[in-house]
Design a protein around this motif. Structure first.
Motif, short mmCIF file in Angstrom:
data_model
loop_
_atom_site.label_atom_id
_atom_site.label_comp_id
_atom_site.label_asym_id
_atom_site.label_seq_id
_atom_site.Cartn_x
_atom_site.Cartn_y
_atom_site.Cartn_z
N ARG A 182 0.81 -1.23 0.00
CA ARG A 182 0.00 0.00 0.00
C ARG A 182 0.84 1.27 0.00
O ARG A 182 0.56 2.22 -0.72
CB ARG A 182 -0.93 -0.01 1.21
CG ARG A 182 -1.96 1.09 1.19
CD ARG A 182 -2.93 1.01 2.36
NE ARG A 182 -3.47 -0.33 2.50
CZ ARG A 182 -3.56 -0.99 3.66
NH1 ARG A 182 -3.14 -0.44 4.78
NH2 ARG A 182 -4.07 -2.20 3.70
N GLY A 183 1.89 1.30 0.80
CA GLY A 183 2.73 2.49 0.89
C GLY A 183 3.76 2.61 -0.21
O GLY A 183 4.49 3.59 -0.30
N GLY A 184 3.85 1.60 -1.06
CA GLY A 184 4.80 1.62 -2.15
C GLY A 184 6.08 0.88 -1.81
O GLY A 184 6.25 0.35 -0.72
N VAL A 185 6.97 0.85 -2.77
CA VAL A 185 8.24 0.14 -2.62
C VAL A 185 9.37 1.01 -3.15
O VAL A 185 9.18 1.82 -4.05
CB VAL A 185 8.23 -1.21 -3.40
CG1 VAL A 185 7.22 -2.17 -2.81
CG2 VAL A 185 7.94 -1.00 -4.87
N VAL A 186 10.54 0.86 -2.55
CA VAL A 186 11.75 1.51 -3.05
C VAL A 186 12.60 0.42 -3.68
O VAL A 186 12.96 -0.56 -3.02
CB VAL A 186 12.54 2.21 -1.92
CG1 VAL A 186 13.83 2.82 -2.47
CG2 VAL A 186 11.70 3.27 -1.25
N LEU A 187 12.88 0.57 -4.96
CA LEU A 187 13.62 -0.45 -5.69
C LEU A 187 15.00 0.08 -6.07
O LEU A 187 15.11 1.09 -6.78
CB LEU A 187 12.85 -0.83 -6.96
CG LEU A 187 11.42 -1.33 -6.72
CD1 LEU A 187 10.67 -1.48 -8.03
CD2 LEU A 187 11.44 -2.64 -5.94
N PRO A 188 16.05 -0.56 -5.60
CA PRO A 188 17.40 -0.12 -5.96
C PRO A 188 17.59 -0.16 -7.47
O PRO A 188 17.14 -1.10 -8.14
CB PRO A 188 18.30 -1.16 -5.29
CG PRO A 188 17.47 -1.75 -4.20
CD PRO A 188 16.06 -1.72 -4.70
N THR A 189 18.21 0.89 -8.00
CA THR A 189 18.50 0.93 -9.43
C THR A 189 19.69 1.85 -9.70
O THR A 189 19.85 2.86 -9.01
CB THR A 189 17.28 1.39 -10.25
OG1 THR A 189 17.63 1.40 -11.63
CG2 THR A 189 16.80 2.76 -9.85
N GLU A 190 20.47 1.49 -10.67
CA GLU A 190 21.61 2.32 -11.08
C GLU A 190 21.22 3.31 -12.16
O GLU A 190 22.01 4.18 -12.50
CB GLU A 190 22.74 1.43 -11.57
CG GLU A 190 23.31 0.54 -10.49
CD GLU A 190 24.46 -0.31 -10.97
OE1 GLU A 190 24.87 -0.19 -12.15
OE2 GLU A 190 24.96 -1.09 -10.17
N ILE A 191 20.02 3.18 -12.72
CA ILE A 191 19.65 4.04 -13.84
C ILE A 191 18.71 5.18 -13.43
O ILE A 191 18.18 5.87 -14.28
CB ILE A 191 19.04 3.22 -14.99
CG1 ILE A 191 17.81 2.45 -14.54
CG2 ILE A 191 20.07 2.30 -15.59
CD1 ILE A 191 17.09 1.72 -15.67
#
Length: 88
Positions: A51-60
């Motif tokens: 519900r609160g969302g997700v933080v997804l690691p990314t290099e771009i």
């Protein structure tokens, strides 16, 4: 085929050689931002967790290596997650 077309329909975090969706799994489509078009496996996550969302690691993303992209569902039960911004 350009990079965006290549990434579309592939699973976020999967090995590049085997990034196709798997039967029996539940996926959300990432919409907008640096991960646009990728699929996020949400099979083992509850609606409450998402519900609160997700933080997804990314290099771009905007912050490069070490940064992340924030995605949140459009609404309860919706399997499209909209980009909300990048974080360091």
């Amino acid at each position: 085929m350009d990079e965006l077309e290549f990434m579309r329909g592939r699973v976020y975090g999967a090995d590049h050689d085997d990034a196709a969706p798997r039967p029996g799994r539940v996926y959300a489509e990432l919409v907008g931002g640096p991960l646009d078009g990728l699929l996020l496996d949400v099979t083992d996550r509850t609606e409450r967790e998402l519900r609160g969302g997700v933080v997804l690691p990314t290099e771009i993303g905007r912050h490069g290596p070490g940064g992340g992209a924030v995605y949140a569902p459009r609404g309860p039960g919706d399997r499209r997650f909209d980009w909300r911004g990048d974080v360091p």
